[in-house]
Design a protein around this motif. Structure first.
Motif, PDB file in Angstrom:
ATOM      1  N   ASN A   1       0.828  -1.215   0.000  1.00 23.14           N
ATOM      2  CA  ASN A   1       0.000   0.000   0.000  1.00 23.14           C
ATOM      3  C   ASN A   1       0.860   1.261   0.000  1.00 23.14           C
ATOM      4  O   ASN A   1       0.566   2.238   0.702  1.00 23.14           O
ATOM      5  N   GLY A   2       1.926   1.217  -0.787  1.00 20.89           N
ATOM      6  CA  GLY A   2       2.773   2.390  -0.940  1.00 20.89           C
ATOM      7  C   GLY A   2       3.882   2.527   0.081  1.00 20.89           C
ATOM      8  O   GLY A   2       4.740   3.416  -0.047  1.00 20.89           O
ATOM      9  N   ILE A   3       3.915   1.672   1.103  1.00 16.08           N
ATOM     10  CA  ILE A   3       4.984   1.700   2.107  1.00 16.08           C
ATOM     11  C   ILE A   3       6.054   0.698   1.706  1.00 16.08           C
ATOM     12  O   ILE A   3       5.772  -0.482   1.512  1.00 16.08           O
ATOM     13  N   ILE A   4       7.291   1.157   1.578  1.00 17.22           N
ATOM     14  CA  ILE A   4       8.402   0.309   1.156  1.00 17.22           C
ATOM     15  C   ILE A   4       8.746  -0.683   2.267  1.00 17.22           C
ATOM     16  O   ILE A   4       8.856  -0.314   3.440  1.00 17.22           O
ATOM     17  N   THR A   5       8.939  -1.943   1.889  1.00 18.41           N
ATOM     18  CA  THR A   5       9.358  -2.955   2.874  1.00 18.41           C
ATOM     19  C   THR A   5      10.819  -3.348   2.642  1.00 18.41           C
ATOM     20  O   THR A   5      11.704  -2.933   3.377  1.00 18.41           O
ATOM     21  N   GLU A   6      11.074  -4.128   1.604  1.00 14.12           N
ATOM     22  CA  GLU A   6      12.449  -4.575   1.320  1.00 14.12           C
ATOM     23  C   GLU A   6      12.519  -5.016  -0.132  1.00 14.12           C
ATOM     24  O   GLU A   6      11.657  -4.664  -0.941  1.00 14.12           O
ATOM     25  N   CYS A   7      13.535  -5.810  -0.474  1.00 13.48           N
ATOM     26  CA  CYS A   7      13.662  -6.344  -1.825  1.00 13.48           C
ATOM     27  C   CYS A   7      13.264  -7.823  -1.830  1.00 13.48           C
ATOM     28  O   CYS A   7      12.801  -8.347  -0.818  1.00 13.48           O
ATOM     29  N   SER A   8      13.435  -8.504  -2.949  1.00  6.79           N
ATOM     30  CA  SER A   8      12.913  -9.863  -3.073  1.00  6.79           C
ATOM     31  C   SER A   8      13.554 -10.828  -2.086  1.00  6.79           C
ATOM     32  O   SER A   8      12.877 -11.709  -1.547  1.00  6.79           O
ATOM     33  N   SER A   9      14.836 -10.677  -1.835  1.00  5.56           N
ATOM     34  CA  SER A   9      15.529 -11.556  -0.888  1.00  5.56           C
ATOM     35  C   SER A   9      16.623 -10.791  -0.153  1.00  5.56           C
ATOM     36  O   SER A   9      17.667 -11.338   0.165  1.00  5.56           O
TER      37      SER A   9
END
Length: 283
Positions: free
Chosen positions: A173-181
């Protein structure tokens, strides 16, 4: 050689029980550990995370930290790793084999598997950086547990590759978490910004090393969620992981990050991380 359920076997001899819950449900945990010059890097931190993951999925392990350390050491010996070898160790524990039911069976024996394989440091990529694509985070809500349930991570990585990028930057929802791994850091005005270590991201070993190095060297770190707009205004971006180390991201969705080259804070942290490797395992 592979170590599987108490036996040393060659790759072609490896077998999986058809009702192993790791195979049927992804019901298990794992760790990937860097080996520099034939020595394990951050081994104790990986063990701590492994036992935490086990507790979170209610998996009782019959092995102690000392048992797993002896196994890792024997793996290095049996695979003839020398002080000149860079590689990775993969350690996986499934809940074990049982008739297929969705609840957790009682009294089954966990199955452990481990192997090592050569893996050179990504030296050239560290100099030039990777490209990234913004993608919705479709993974489950317990990303802090390092389980075998990785289909979501596989798909977002492939979506990025389909778009011509090397990795994904995930958002909920538009909030950055991390990358694929891997974990993600943004640099703004010389300070680091990264998502806090909640259930929405993996509690990365390299992430924590970089945070500690930054704080010890006068770089301010904000462990606070940020949105896509902030990401696009960042001066620098980089990701951290066991195999990618401190990897610059030089473009997102085809648009350059900063001047399109690894920035000064990222390159400084790369140097600090490399020194940390040396101080930890190469002395």
């Amino acid at each position: 050689m592979f170590y599987i359920d108490g036996k040393w076997v060659e790759a072609g001899q490896a077998t999986v029980h058809p009702e192993d819950r790791g195979y049927n449900f992804g019901d298990g945990i794992y760790e990937v550990v860097r080996i520099y010059n034939g020595r394990l890097y951050q081994w104790d931190a990986h063990l701590t995370r492994l036992f935490r993951s086990a507790r979170e999925i209610r998996l009782s392990l019959p092995w102690s930290a000392d048992d797993l350390t002896r196994l890792a050491t024997e793996l290095l010996v049996k695979n003839n790793l020398t002080e000149q070898d860079d590689s990775v160790l993969y350690l996986q524990i499934s809940r074990g084999a049982a008739p297929r039911v969705h609840d957790i069976p009682n009294g089954i024996k966990p199955v452990i598997m481990a192997f090592v394989r050569p893996k050179a440091r990504p030296v050239e990529d560290l100099k030039k950086g990777w490209t990234a694509q913004l993608i919705e985070d479709i993974r489950w809500l317990r990303c802090d547990i390092k389980t075998l349930n990785l289909l979501g991570a596989v798909l977002v990585k492939q979506y990025a590759k389909d778009a011509g990028a090397q990795d994904s930057i995930l958002h909920r929802n538009g909030i950055i978490t991390e990358c694929s791994s891997s974990n993600l850091f943004a640099v703004k005005n010389g300070e680091l910004h990264t998502h806090p270590a909640t259930h929405l991201i993996l509690h990365g070993i390299t992430r924590q090393v970089v945070i500690d190095l930054a704080k010890a060297n006068g770089i301010v770190v904000h462990e606070k969620a940020f949105d896509i707009a902030f990401l696009k205004q960042a001066d620098e971006l980089f990701l951290t992981s066991t195999t990618a180390e401190v990897m610059p991201l030089v473009s997102v969705d085809g648009e350059a990050v900063g001047n399109g080259r690894p920035g000064p804070v990222t390159t400084r942290l790369q140097a600090l991380f490399e020194q940390h490797i040396y101080d930890s395992v190469l002395v």
